[in-house]
Motif scaffolding. Structure first.
Motif, PDB file in Angstrom:
ATOM      1  N   GLY A   1     -15.103   0.393   9.511  1.00 34.97           N
ATOM      2  CA  GLY A   1     -13.714   0.757   9.257  1.00 34.97           C
ATOM      3  C   GLY A   1     -13.326   0.487   7.819  1.00 34.97           C
ATOM      4  N   TYR A   2     -12.225   1.117   7.426  1.00 30.47           N
ATOM      5  CA  TYR A   2     -11.821   1.046   6.028  1.00 30.47           C
ATOM      6  C   TYR A   2     -10.326   1.314   5.924  1.00 30.47           C
ATOM      7  CZ  TYR A   2     -10.804   3.017   1.428  1.00 30.47           C
ATOM      8  OH  TYR A   2     -10.217   3.309   0.228  1.00 30.47           O
ATOM      9  N   ILE A   3      -9.673   0.694   4.912  1.00 30.55           N
ATOM     10  CA  ILE A   3      -8.286   1.010   4.586  1.00 30.55           C
ATOM     11  C   ILE A   3      -8.079   0.803   3.089  1.00 30.55           C
ATOM     12  CG2 ILE A   3      -7.378  -1.322   4.992  1.00 30.55           C
ATOM     13  CD1 ILE A   3      -4.902   0.052   6.269  1.00 30.55           C
ATOM     14  N   ARG A   4      -7.143   1.571   2.527  1.00 31.80           N
ATOM     15  CA  ARG A   4      -6.858   1.504   1.090  1.00 31.80           C
ATOM     16  C   ARG A   4      -5.437   1.005   0.873  1.00 31.80           C
ATOM     17  NH1 ARG A   4      -7.249   7.177  -1.683  1.00 31.80           N
ATOM     18  NH2 ARG A   4      -5.318   7.497  -0.510  1.00 31.80           N
ATOM     19  N   LEU A   5      -5.270   0.199  -0.174  1.00 34.72           N
ATOM     20  CA  LEU A   5      -3.947  -0.257  -0.591  1.00 34.72           C
ATOM     21  C   LEU A   5      -3.774   0.079  -2.071  1.00 34.72           C
ATOM     22  CD1 LEU A   5      -1.302  -1.879  -0.068  1.00 34.72           C
ATOM     23  CD2 LEU A   5      -2.552  -3.911  -0.872  1.00 34.72           C
TER      24      LEU A   5
ATOM     25  N   ALA B   1      14.633  -0.698  -4.300  1.00 33.40           N
ATOM     26  CA  ALA B   1      13.319  -1.139  -4.756  1.00 33.40           C
ATOM     27  C   ALA B   1      12.907  -0.351  -5.991  1.00 33.40           C
ATOM     28  CB  ALA B   1      12.280  -0.940  -3.661  1.00 33.40           C
ATOM     29  N   GLY B   2      12.287  -1.023  -6.923  1.00 35.41           N
ATOM     30  CA  GLY B   2      11.765  -0.360  -8.109  1.00 35.41           C
ATOM     31  C   GLY B   2      10.329   0.066  -7.898  1.00 35.41           C
ATOM     32  N   VAL B   3       9.832   0.890  -8.789  1.00 38.24           N
ATOM     33  CA  VAL B   3       8.452   1.360  -8.648  1.00 38.24           C
ATOM     34  C   VAL B   3       7.457   0.206  -8.715  1.00 38.24           C
ATOM     35  CG1 VAL B   3       8.916   3.684  -9.514  1.00 38.24           C
ATOM     36  CG2 VAL B   3       8.378   1.854 -11.135  1.00 38.24           C
ATOM     37  N   GLU B   4       7.825  -0.869  -9.453  1.00 43.00           N
ATOM     38  CA  GLU B   4       6.926  -2.012  -9.587  1.00 43.00           C
ATOM     39  C   GLU B   4       6.897  -2.880  -8.326  1.00 43.00           C
ATOM     40  OE1 GLU B   4      10.989  -3.389 -10.490  1.00 43.00           O
ATOM     41  OE2 GLU B   4       9.790  -1.622 -11.053  1.00 43.00           O
ATOM     42  N   GLU B   5       7.750  -2.566  -7.353  1.00 38.63           N
ATOM     43  CA  GLU B   5       7.799  -3.327  -6.099  1.00 38.63           C
ATOM     44  C   GLU B   5       7.334  -2.496  -4.916  1.00 38.63           C
ATOM     45  OE1 GLU B   5      11.738  -6.061  -6.641  1.00 38.63           O
ATOM     46  OE2 GLU B   5      12.052  -3.875  -6.637  1.00 38.63           O
ATOM     47  N   THR B   6       6.820  -1.305  -5.195  1.00 40.58           N
ATOM     48  CA  THR B   6       6.461  -0.372  -4.126  1.00 40.58           C
ATOM     49  C   THR B   6       4.946  -0.198  -4.062  1.00 40.58           C
ATOM     50  OG1 THR B   6       8.546   0.803  -4.469  1.00 40.58           O
ATOM     51  CG2 THR B   6       6.821   1.940  -3.217  1.00 40.58           C
ATOM     52  N   PHE B   7       4.381  -0.448  -2.884  1.00 40.50           N
ATOM     53  CA  PHE B   7       2.951  -0.294  -2.639  1.00 40.50           C
ATOM     54  C   PHE B   7       2.755   0.809  -1.585  1.00 40.50           C
ATOM     55  CE2 PHE B   7       3.154  -4.229  -4.739  1.00 40.50           C
ATOM     56  CZ  PHE B   7       1.886  -4.704  -5.063  1.00 40.50           C
ATOM     57  N   GLU B   8       1.584   1.406  -1.603  1.00 36.96           N
ATOM     58  CA  GLU B   8       1.276   2.438  -0.614  1.00 36.96           C
ATOM     59  C   GLU B   8      -0.044   2.125   0.070  1.00 36.96           C
ATOM     60  OE1 GLU B   8       1.693   7.119  -0.795  1.00 36.96           O
ATOM     61  OE2 GLU B   8      -0.278   6.519  -1.590  1.00 36.96           O
ATOM     62  N   HIS B   9      -0.024   2.143   1.401  1.00 37.27           N
ATOM     63  CA  HIS B   9      -1.302   1.982   2.100  1.00 37.27           C
ATOM     64  C   HIS B   9      -1.629   3.295   2.817  1.00 37.27           C
ATOM     65  CE1 HIS B   9       0.406   1.792   6.072  1.00 37.27           C
ATOM     66  NE2 HIS B   9      -0.537   1.064   6.612  1.00 37.27           N
ATOM     67  N   SER B  10      -2.915   3.610   2.861  1.00 35.53           N
ATOM     68  CA  SER B  10      -3.335   4.917   3.362  1.00 35.53           C
ATOM     69  C   SER B  10      -4.802   4.885   3.736  1.00 35.53           C
ATOM     70  CB  SER B  10      -3.096   6.003   2.297  1.00 35.53           C
ATOM     71  OG  SER B  10      -3.783   5.665   1.093  1.00 35.53           O
ATOM     72  N   ARG B  11      -5.256   5.982   4.298  1.00 34.25           N
ATOM     73  CA  ARG B  11      -6.665   6.195   4.632  1.00 34.25           C
ATOM     74  C   ARG B  11      -7.230   5.105   5.558  1.00 34.25           C
ATOM     75  NH1 ARG B  11      -5.630  10.673   3.080  1.00 34.25           N
ATOM     76  NH2 ARG B  11      -6.985  11.990   1.808  1.00 34.25           N
TER      77      ARG B  11
ATOM     78  N   LEU C   1       0.875  -9.668  -2.834  1.00 33.43           N
ATOM     79  CA  LEU C   1       0.947  -9.133  -4.197  1.00 33.43           C
ATOM     80  C   LEU C   1       2.368  -8.808  -4.641  1.00 33.43           C
ATOM     81  CD1 LEU C   1      -2.202  -6.824  -3.994  1.00 33.43           C
ATOM     82  CD2 LEU C   1      -1.982  -8.938  -5.318  1.00 33.43           C
ATOM     83  N   GLY C   2       3.366  -9.090  -3.796  1.00 35.40           N
ATOM     84  CA  GLY C   2       4.753  -8.970  -4.224  1.00 35.40           C
ATOM     85  C   GLY C   2       5.451  -7.682  -3.836  1.00 35.40           C
ATOM     86  N   ALA C   3       4.928  -6.960  -2.842  1.00 38.31           N
ATOM     87  CA  ALA C   3       5.584  -5.715  -2.431  1.00 38.31           C
ATOM     88  C   ALA C   3       6.957  -6.007  -1.821  1.00 38.31           C
ATOM     89  CB  ALA C   3       4.722  -4.973  -1.419  1.00 38.31           C
TER      90      ALA C   3
ATOM     91  N   THR D   1       9.077  -5.521   3.542  1.00 39.76           N
ATOM     92  CA  THR D   1       8.317  -6.757   3.736  1.00 39.76           C
ATOM     93  C   THR D   1       9.204  -7.906   4.185  1.00 39.76           C
ATOM     94  OG1 THR D   1       8.539  -7.280   1.386  1.00 39.76           O
ATOM     95  CG2 THR D   1       6.575  -6.082   2.050  1.00 39.76           C
ATOM     96  N   ALA D   2      10.468  -7.904   3.755  1.00 30.76           N
ATOM     97  CA  ALA D   2      11.364  -8.997   4.140  1.00 30.76           C
ATOM     98  C   ALA D   2      11.657  -8.992   5.633  1.00 30.76           C
ATOM     99  CB  ALA D   2      12.680  -8.888   3.355  1.00 30.76           C
ATOM    100  N   ALA D   3      11.433  -7.859   6.290  1.00 26.07           N
ATOM    101  CA  ALA D   3      11.743  -7.751   7.718  1.00 26.07           C
ATOM    102  C   ALA D   3      10.581  -8.176   8.606  1.00 26.07           C
ATOM    103  CB  ALA D   3      12.140  -6.309   8.052  1.00 26.07           C
TER     104      ALA D   3
END
Length: 631
Positions: A87-91, A120-130, A157-159, A205-207
């Motif tokens: 299995g695999y996942i990307r962040l 949220a700013g772009v520097e606080e936004t992460f995307e997980h996929s695949r 990492l601060g998302a 993430t706060a939730a």
């Protein structure tokens, strides 16, 4: 550039995962071919045997080439440190935010509006996929575990928010919803490459992380350990794959986790029909709960047998049989057809046909002896069984033959080792209630049965509950208990309600039938106990109770062996002798009588003997003349 990584294991004692993490260089360099192999792995799983053709090129190679892979974190899972990737996942981090799939999907303006609305700013936004998992590993909980690893890493990492695209066809969006992701309104649409509708999901993430908050918190805490150290660059062999084979559940919910200790008390199966949203969610949650030990799916074979039962004059095979099966499925995916039955006492999850079709196939070979209308009529009847040592044979045979669709079982006792000379059970059942064991066995024959159990047995205080119940009164009583009070009190109650009683004595094949439904004034036990009432029993001496039992069973007709044993009970014998063969015969006799009574066939009150010692005698040998001719 060296790729750092460190293995981490799932702390579930039954299933251990070894996850390696690395962050690919932002420059797009891939000197070891690691990223390329991951892309091929993802594409092959996403291609899914042609379901998503966009992940395979004209030359037949699996392709999922994305610039977003460079600069992203990659998490790779195995069962063993040197085993194949399962299995695999990307962040993806804010450093590559301009390449996010969700950004391209929404368009620049809508994406920025969404972030602004979330504060949220772009520097606080992460995307997980695949997130991809080999088919066989999906049944071991890997999808949920990898998801927790990636979300935990983002939290560390601060998302502030996580965003991503999710398919909807197989309930992937619902799966992510249990991690605290929610769909963004107005973002659902069909995407050709994925051959399904896709929706944008958002996670704050706060939730917390929904049902998986604790696991994600643990993964967040372990992220530094996962990424520290320098274990070198994995070799190409590390990205080998587990070849296809075994159970195929292409569209099944996310995962299956090895189960804990089998349940010693549970006796009711859980039936889930995944075409219903609530059942789909419950099934997925069950598969990820750690309580399922094995999945058994023979639905295709069951469908083929259903077709043969409906058209016995045809012999469909090959493509023609496949076409008939597709017609029966009527657009429903095979994995979602019918019911999934979870047996909590064994941890097994079993796929079966819908109720009517299951019963049609299971009882197909009863026909001519029990016709379809009769079968349906029998399934509408409720049978009460008291005493589930000898009565276990009757109960299981009734269930096998389809005589009764609802049952009420009563026994206060637990299985002991000496019971196992006649009660079909395993050593793992020792100490388990006999009513529990019996209900389990019956549900494993027909998961659609309606069964109630009374583990306190039949007493003065439970008598009314047993006969009337919460759902419906019983139509017939099978009485197989040892206690004189219960034998008499149950008959008194049955006579007052007009309920027939059947009893097997497992000695000389004695079958006792009392048709209180036809003869409301009939004396109990054919008058053998006179005017004695249950209320009189406490006044009897021990000798009088022993004489009462002998009168109930007709002392002059019992076998010589049983007659001799009565004087030895409590001296050289712990109890009276009983044999499995006699008990099995009794189960057959009770079932035959119950079927006749419930169908309205001729079955009079009386006491009957099917004594094999007598019947297997020279004068009954129908092959005698032939044997003489051959000699």
């Amino acid at each position: 550039m060296s790729i750092d990584g460190r293995d981490i294991r799932n702390r579930n004692p039954d299933v251990q995962w070894h996850v390696s993490a690395f962050q690919a260089p932002r420059s797009g360099a891939d000197p070891t071919g690691q990223v390329r192999r991951l892309q091929e792995l993802r594409a092959r799983i996403l291609y899914d045997n042609g379901r998503r053709p966009g992940f395979r090129d004209a030359a037949g190679a699996h392709v999922d080439d994305q610039e977003l892979d460079y600069g992203a974190w990659h998490f790779v899972a195995r069962r063993h440190p040197d085993g194949p990737v399962l299995g695999y996942i990307r962040l993806s981090t804010p450093a590559t935010g301009e390449l996010f799939q969700s950004r391209a999907y929404l368009g620049e303006q809508q994406y920025e509006q969404l972030l602004a609305a979330e504060g949220a700013g772009v520097e606080e936004t992460f995307e997980h996929s695949r997130l991809v998992v080999e088919h066989r590993a999906r049944k071991l909980g890997l999808g949920a575990y990898l998801n927790a690893v990636a979300i935990g890493a983002a939290h560390y990492l601060g998302a502030k928010i996580m965003i991503g695209t999710s398919g909807t066809r197989d309930g992937q969006d619902q799966f992510h919803g249990r991690f605290g992701f929610h769909p963004v309104p107005g973002t659902r649409c069909y995407v050709e490459r994925y051959t399904e509708e896709v929706v944008i999901l958002l996670h704050r993430t706060a939730a917390g992380a929904g049902e998986y908050t604790d696991l994600v918190g643990r993964m967040c805490a372990e992220f530094p350990a996962l990424t520290s150290g320098d274990l070198g660059v994995p070799t190409s062999g590390d990205l080998g794959v587990w070849t296809a084979g075994g159970l195929e559940s292409r569209d099944a919910p996310a995962a299956l986790v090895q189960a804990a200790v089998p349940d010693g008390d549970g006796w009711q199966p859980v039936l889930l029909e995944p075409n219903h949203a609530a059942d789909y969610a419950a099934l997925t949650a069950l598969l990820e709960s750690g309580r399922v030990t094995a999945v058994h799916d023979t639905i295709t074979a069951q469908l083929a047998e259903l077709i043969r039962c409906r058209e016995p004059d045809r012999r469909y095979a090959g493509a023609e049989l496949e076409r008939k099966i597709e017609e029966q499925l009527a657009g429903v995916e095979a994995w979602a057809y019918g019911s999934w039955v979870w047996y909590p006492w064994s941890g097994r999850l079993v796929h079966v046909l819908p109720r009517a079709e299951y019963r049609l196939v299971r009882t197909d070979r009863n026909r001519e002896k029990i016709q379809r209308p009769q079968q349906r009529g029998l399934l509408d009847r409720r049978i009460g069984i008291v005493g589930l040592s000898v009565g276990n044979s009757a109960a299981v045979t009734l269930a096998l033959e389809g005589v009764g669709g609802a049952f009420r079982l009563a026994d206060f006792d637990e299985l002991s080792l000496s019971n196992m000379n006649r009660l079909r059970a395993g050593v793992h059942h020792l100490g388990v209630g006999k009513a529990v064991i019996c209900a389990r066995q019956m549900f494993e024959i027909d998961p659609y049965l309606d069964i109630e159990i009374m583990t306190s047995g039949l007493t003065e205080t439970t008598m009314a509950e047993f006969f009337h119940g919460d759902r419906a009164p019983i139509d017939l009583l099978v009485e197989e208990c040892d206690t004189p009070y219960v034998k008499i009190a149950a008959r008194e109650y049955a006579r007052a309600l007009g309920i027939p009683v059947v009893m097997d004595c497992n000695d000389r094949g004695m079958l006792d039938i009392e048709r209180f439904d036809l003869e409301p004034d009939r004396p109990l036990l054919h008058g053998r106990i006179g005017d004695l009432r249950a209320a009189d029993l406490p006044e009897l001496s021990d000798q009088e109770k022993a004489d009462l039992i002998l009168s109930m069973v007709d002392a002059e007709r019992i076998s010589p062996e049983l007659a001799a044993a009565f004087g030895e009970i409590g001296r050289t014998l712990s109890s009276w002798p009983q044999l499995a063969s006699d008990v099995a015969l009794g189960g057959a006799l009770v079932t035959s009588a119950a079927r006749r009574i419930l169908l309205g066939s001729h079955c009079a009150s009386g006491r009957f003997y099917i004594d094999l010692d007598t019947l297997i005698a020279p004068e009954y040998n129908t092959a005698t003349a032939l044997d003489g001719a051959l000699t």
